[in-house]
Design an enzyme around this catalytic site. Structure first.
Site, PDB file in Angstrom:
ATOM      1  N   LYS A 215     -33.960  19.616 -16.411  1.00 31.72           N
ATOM      2  CA  LYS A 215     -33.175  18.731 -16.943  1.00 31.72           C
ATOM      3  C   LYS A 215     -33.841  18.179 -18.410  1.00 31.72           C
ATOM      4  O   LYS A 215     -34.795  17.802 -18.159  1.00 31.72           O
ATOM      5  CB  LYS A 215     -32.936  17.280 -16.139  1.00 31.72           C
ATOM      6  CG  LYS A 215     -31.991  16.251 -16.865  1.00 31.72           C
ATOM      7  CD  LYS A 215     -31.675  15.265 -15.931  1.00 31.72           C
ATOM      8  CE  LYS A 215     -31.133  14.039 -16.625  1.00 31.72           C
ATOM      9  NZ  LYS A 215     -30.577  12.961 -15.767  1.00 31.72           N
ATOM     10  N   LYS A 268     -29.517  21.664 -16.770  1.00 38.13           N
ATOM     11  CA  LYS A 268     -28.685  20.579 -17.596  1.00 38.13           C
ATOM     12  C   LYS A 268     -29.187  20.306 -18.960  1.00 38.13           C
ATOM     13  O   LYS A 268     -30.435  20.051 -18.905  1.00 38.13           O
ATOM     14  CB  LYS A 268     -28.608  19.402 -16.406  1.00 38.13           C
ATOM     15  CG  LYS A 268     -27.775  18.274 -17.124  1.00 38.13           C
ATOM     16  CD  LYS A 268     -28.055  17.005 -16.091  1.00 38.13           C
ATOM     17  CE  LYS A 268     -27.331  16.044 -17.041  1.00 38.13           C
ATOM     18  NZ  LYS A 268     -27.816  14.611 -16.218  1.00 38.13           N
ATOM     19  N   TYR A 333     -16.508  18.135 -16.487  1.00 41.45           N
ATOM     20  CA  TYR A 333     -15.340  17.276 -16.723  1.00 41.45           C
ATOM     21  C   TYR A 333     -13.991  17.785 -16.980  1.00 41.45           C
ATOM     22  O   TYR A 333     -12.963  17.162 -16.768  1.00 41.45           O
ATOM     23  CB  TYR A 333     -15.666  16.025 -17.678  1.00 41.45           C
ATOM     24  CG  TYR A 333     -17.016  15.434 -17.567  1.00 41.45           C
ATOM     25  CD1 TYR A 333     -17.004  14.152 -16.674  1.00 41.45           C
ATOM     26  CD2 TYR A 333     -18.226  15.819 -18.165  1.00 41.45           C
ATOM     27  CE1 TYR A 333     -18.250  13.615 -16.512  1.00 41.45           C
ATOM     28  CE2 TYR A 333     -19.227  15.143 -17.898  1.00 41.45           C
ATOM     29  CZ  TYR A 333     -19.321  13.938 -16.998  1.00 41.45           C
ATOM     30  OH  TYR A 333     -20.669  13.450 -16.891  1.00 41.45           O
TER      31      TYR A 333
HETATM   32  C1  PBG Z   1     -28.690  10.072 -14.432  1.00 42.59           C
HETATM   33  C2  PBG Z   1     -27.933  11.281 -15.405  1.00 42.59           C
HETATM   34  C3  PBG Z   1     -27.607  11.414 -16.434  1.00 42.59           C
HETATM   35  C4  PBG Z   1     -26.648  12.542 -16.461  1.00 42.59           C
HETATM   36  C5  PBG Z   1     -26.475  12.903 -15.061  1.00 42.59           C
HETATM   37  N1  PBG Z   1     -27.425  11.996 -14.336  1.00 42.59           N
HETATM   38  C6  PBG Z   1     -27.875  10.833 -17.926  1.00 42.59           C
HETATM   39  C7  PBG Z   1     -29.124  10.601 -18.314  1.00 42.59           C
HETATM   40  O1  PBG Z   1     -30.198  11.331 -17.882  1.00 42.59           O
HETATM   41  O2  PBG Z   1     -29.401  10.091 -19.440  1.00 42.59           O
HETATM   42  C8  PBG Z   1     -25.792  12.889 -17.895  1.00 42.59           C
HETATM   43  C9  PBG Z   1     -24.589  13.558 -17.259  1.00 42.59           C
HETATM   44  C10 PBG Z   1     -23.810  13.711 -18.598  1.00 42.59           C
HETATM   45  O3  PBG Z   1     -24.080  13.712 -19.765  1.00 42.59           O
HETATM   46  O4  PBG Z   1     -22.315  14.028 -18.367  1.00 42.59           O
HETATM   47  N2  PBG Z   1     -30.108   9.864 -14.566  1.00 42.59           N
END
Ligand code: PBG
Length: 343
Positions: A215, A268, A333
């Site tokens: 991530k 991600k 989405y």
């Molecule tokens: C929570 C989380 C986030 C996303 C998924 N889980 C945001 C972040 O890390 O700031 C992002 C998902 C998206 O942008 O669709 N930590």
């Protein structure tokens, strides 16, 4: 003697037209293209992210994510009935509580917003697969994904090890509410092991952990933070989310998550990191998921609403690329739109 290479004459002076390799033969009609198509999208591979707020009868549109809304639990239940009838792979739930504090209490409360949501959905649609996002940023007053502490030189930091306890408690409370799978997205070190240990300790030995493993600290989460009301009040997430420049580190991170007991791995965002989806697919023999995040979705929608791009084709092309790169599961989405378009 004339050398022949895959049927194409090397004697350029007199190419034999009949010997050309004609790739266009198999592109000549839709039935032909359909026959040789390598990559397919199935509703069962798609997971729809949903945002839940306290209250009743609430369906509050998220302006930067057209077609998506924050839902109260009763509206969520209706939404999940639709999702189930469309045959999607499942939903992933994000709780957006009214009250936040510096201990993220709402994240692991038995009657927290996510726990209420899971119970209601599993009761109404028991065969719909429900995943939960396990993180603290929606529940902390400062919007960071863990416990904020002051360091010796007066700066602030997110403390890794004390956050693990929150995460493990949150995962157990989700499983207890009936979640089929938990997906930790916080990026603390050691969280998969901590969550696995605590789940097992409470008897949830069969609850899989879907690790948001690679991530990245991405600008493409912008619209999500409006949806989840989780923008950090100070600083950013670069001390725990990954540097977009680092691919090898992402593979190491995924290996560690596997070693700690992750059942599935996620990359991600998706489109800017297709190289890592492919490398993960080649290297690890577990399901690989990818999250087409809010900003990826918002870019397509914004261009489409301006008439600059065809929305449906952009949706299919981006998602097909993510599948082709090697993702077996996609969080997007667009999930409902794809299922409807394929029906
Ligand atoms: C929570 C989380 C986030 C996303 C998924 N889980 C945001 C972040 O890390 O700031 C992002 C998902 C998206 O942008 O669709 N930590």
């Amino acid at each position: 003697m004339r050398l022949k290479l895959v049927g194409y004459s090397l004697n350029m002076a007199s190419p034999t037209p009949g010997n050309f390799i004609r790739k266009r033969r198999l592109r000549s009609s839709e039935p032909m293209r359909r026959l040789v198509r390598e990559t397919h999208l199935e509703p069962s591979q798609l997971v729809l992210p949903l945002f839940i707020v306290p209250g009743e009868g609430i369906r509050k549109p998220i302006s930067s994510m057209p077609g998506n809304a924050q839902l109260s639990v009763d509206e969520l239940v209706k939404e999940c009935e639709t999702v189930y009838s469309l045959g999607l792979g499942g939903v992933i739930l994000f709780g957006v509580p009214d009250d936040k504090d510096d201990k993220a209490s709402g994240a692991y409360a038995d009657d927290g917003i996510t726990q209420q949501a899971v119970r209601a959905v599993k009761k109404a649609t028991p065969n719909l697969l429900v995943m939960t996002d396990v993180c603290n940023c929606e529940y902390t007053s400062h919007g960071h994904c863990g416990k904020v502490v002051q360091t010796r030189n007066g700066e602030y930091d997110v403390d890794n090890d004390s956050t693990l306890d929150w995460l493990a408690k949150t995962a157990v409370s989700h499983a207890k509410a009936g979640a089929d799978m938990v997906a930790p997205s916080d990026m603390m070190d050691g969280r998969i092991a901590a969550i696995r240990r605590e789940l097992d300790h409470h008897g949830y030995t069969n609850t899989p952990v879907f690790a948001y493993a690679a991530k990245f600290a991405s600008v493409f989460y912008g619209p999500f933070r409006e949806a989840a009301e989780s923008t950090p009040q100070f600083g950013d997430r670069r001390s725990y989310q990954m540097d977009p420049a680092n691919g090898r580190e992402a593979l190491h991170q995924m290996q560690i998550n596997l070693d700690e007991g992750a059942d599935l791995l996620m990359v991600k965002p998706a489109l800017p990191y297709l190289d890592l989806i492919r490398q993960a697919r080649n290297r690890f023999d577990v399901p690989i998921g990818a999250y087409q995040v809010s900003g990826e979705f918002a870019m397509i929608m914004a261009a489409a609403q301006n008439g600059w791009i065809d929305q449906e084709r952009a949706m299919f092309e981006s998602l097909t690329s993510i599948r082709r790169a090697g993702a077996g599961i996609i969080l997007t989405y667009f999930s409902k739109d794809v299922a409807r378009a394929l029906a």
